[in-house]
Scaffold this motif. Sequence first.
Motif, PDB file in Angstrom:
ATOM      1  N   UNK A 270      19.816  63.675  17.689  1.00 40.34           N
ATOM      2  CA  UNK A 270      19.417  62.453  17.194  1.00 40.34           C
ATOM      3  C   UNK A 270      18.528  62.801  16.066  1.00 40.34           C
ATOM      4  N   UNK A 271      18.308  61.737  14.861  1.00 38.80           N
ATOM      5  CA  UNK A 271      17.523  62.010  14.032  1.00 38.80           C
ATOM      6  C   UNK A 271      16.802  60.595  13.474  1.00 38.80           C
ATOM      7  N   UNK A 272      15.619  60.468  13.198  1.00 36.49           N
ATOM      8  CA  UNK A 272      15.001  59.101  13.033  1.00 36.49           C
ATOM      9  C   UNK A 272      14.242  59.293  11.583  1.00 36.49           C
ATOM     10  N   UNK A 273      14.205  58.114  10.621  1.00 36.55           N
ATOM     11  CA  UNK A 273      13.160  58.221   9.536  1.00 36.55           C
ATOM     12  C   UNK A 273      12.456  56.832   9.568  1.00 36.55           C
ATOM     13  N   UNK A 274      11.331  56.866   8.850  1.00 37.49           N
ATOM     14  CA  UNK A 274      10.433  55.632   8.776  1.00 37.49           C
ATOM     15  C   UNK A 274       9.200  55.816   9.963  1.00 37.49           C
ATOM     16  N   UNK A 275       8.330  54.721   9.946  1.00 39.23           N
ATOM     17  CA  UNK A 275       8.342  53.613   9.214  1.00 39.23           C
ATOM     18  C   UNK A 275       8.393  53.903   7.833  1.00 39.23           C
ATOM     19  N   UNK A 276       9.135  53.165   6.620  1.00 37.74           N
ATOM     20  CA  UNK A 276       9.146  53.613   5.337  1.00 37.74           C
ATOM     21  C   UNK A 276       9.043  52.146   4.567  1.00 37.74           C
ATOM     22  N   UNK A 277       8.348  52.078   3.402  1.00 39.50           N
ATOM     23  CA  UNK A 277       8.186  50.816   2.673  1.00 39.50           C
ATOM     24  C   UNK A 277       9.370  50.158   2.260  1.00 39.50           C
ATOM     25  N   UNK A 278       9.337  49.284   1.810  1.00 39.79           N
ATOM     26  CA  UNK A 278      10.414  48.483   1.182  1.00 39.79           C
ATOM     27  C   UNK A 278      10.047  47.302   0.290  1.00 39.79           C
ATOM     28  N   UNK A 279      10.746  47.301  -0.970  1.00 37.31           N
ATOM     29  CA  UNK A 279      10.505  46.300  -1.834  1.00 37.31           C
ATOM     30  C   UNK A 279      11.220  44.869  -1.404  1.00 37.31           C
ATOM     31  N   UNK A 280      11.922  44.779  -0.350  1.00 37.11           N
ATOM     32  CA  UNK A 280      12.644  43.554  -0.096  1.00 37.11           C
ATOM     33  C   UNK A 280      14.088  43.288  -0.683  1.00 37.11           C
ATOM     34  N   UNK A 281      14.505  44.523  -1.447  1.00 36.93           N
ATOM     35  CA  UNK A 281      15.683  44.123  -2.180  1.00 36.93           C
ATOM     36  C   UNK A 281      17.221  44.759  -1.116  1.00 36.93           C
ATOM     37  N   UNK A 282      18.018  44.581  -1.805  1.00 33.93           N
ATOM     38  CA  UNK A 282      19.119  45.001  -1.123  1.00 33.93           C
ATOM     39  C   UNK A 282      19.117  46.568  -0.595  1.00 33.93           C
ATOM     40  N   UNK A 283      19.357  46.898   0.429  1.00 37.85           N
ATOM     41  CA  UNK A 283      18.958  48.494   0.951  1.00 37.85           C
ATOM     42  C   UNK A 283      20.639  48.823   1.256  1.00 37.85           C
ATOM     43  N   UNK A 284      20.650  50.341   1.131  1.00 34.92           N
ATOM     44  CA  UNK A 284      21.811  50.928   1.559  1.00 34.92           C
ATOM     45  C   UNK A 284      21.582  51.795   2.624  1.00 34.92           C
ATOM     46  N   UNK A 285      22.055  51.951   3.876  1.00 34.04           N
ATOM     47  CA  UNK A 285      21.940  52.895   4.949  1.00 34.04           C
ATOM     48  C   UNK A 285      23.198  53.786   5.033  1.00 34.04           C
ATOM     49  N   UNK A 286      22.943  55.043   5.063  1.00 30.20           N
ATOM     50  CA  UNK A 286      24.123  56.073   5.126  1.00 30.20           C
ATOM     51  C   UNK A 286      23.930  56.840   6.217  1.00 30.20           C
TER      52      UNK A 286
END
Length: 406
Positions: A270-286
């Motif tokens: 398994x692998x994890x990212x974050x916590x990371x910041x966001x501007x509240x826009x549409x996001x894409x997770x792949x």
Amino acid sequence: MIRADGQGITRSWSKMVKISGQTTLSLHGMHGWGGFGVGIAAKYLTWFRLSLRPANAQEIAAGRALDLANANTAAISQEASTRAAADSAAAITVQNLTARATGLEGRMTTTEGVAADAALKVSSAWSEKTASVPGATAALILRALNDNGVATSDVALVASQIALLNVANGKVIPALAVRDGNIYIANDLIGGAGRIVMKSATHMKVIGTGFGSSNQFVEWFGPVKNSLAECTEAQAISYQRTDGQEYRGGLVGEGQLRSQKTTFDTGLSQVAIGPFVTNGKQRFFVVSMSFQSSGTRTSSYQDSGAATASFILERLKSDGTWTSLGTGQLGGYRYESGNNGYASASEPATFTKSATGTIQITDTTGGTDPIQLRTRITAISTPGVTGTAPRADQVTQILQITSYEP
């Protein structure tokens, strides 16, 4: 007569023959015959060595050939010849160093030659140095040819393993080795303006600087192209451009807010990212997963089946629990065999099997709270390939998670 005292017997023979009035002599080794007696099966011989030599004075006086196969001997022989005609000339030298002891033999042969033919408009030069013992040969071959004004040259190294080493600070450092048709790099691979191109029958991946239809890519994966100038965004399965733009799994990123992490652990990784910041826009997770195994077989073999795996993309909720965003499966299975299932110790074969899978999520929930994602493999099965393996198969498993917000 050959005594029938069991299989696996190694024997040697010698015979002296007087030749007169002949300029050529042929030596033939018979290896299989039948029909000698009722009910007697065909017999087979394996010839390890056949040789022809002038008889020495002792043998001529005794009237018979001496069996030197198991005698301890050492010899150095040299031959040189030249020839010049009206429109051609040639010169060649051959040196042989031979040592034999108790049935063992070591041999070093050096052959060098030059030739020129004015009528054919061809000139050539070559050198070949060969070291050999029973079961192993190493050779260095140099050739240069000018055929009607077209000049070519080549150098060949022949051995069961070829190593490249260099000296730094007084130490010998291994850099590269070639073994079983594979290249092994001991340290860093540092490239300049060149590219690395990996091809299968249908697809290819290119890594380098400044290639493509407008020199826009540093990485590109897609269908096989005859020229790197044919690599375009439209035909790519994935790419990375010099300006930071990426395309992977059908999503285009401009590189403004992007987080990515990869693990090469095998099994239920398994692998994890974050916590990371966001501007509240549409996001894409792949999420992308790939599995590949390759190896060598020295007996008949067959594929035991496709690699399968299930993996999940999850997001950490405010209450500390994980919620599922989507699941994926390994697909696109491919199996490539070097010899269609046949192999032996003298004719080893190679195979490669691989599979890939992705999860693509578009997140429109908004909000500016930091995001934490993880992907993990929930089940995996990696059937191997049957047959005798002289060494462990090479297995590569990659699990990667990417978040992009334009």
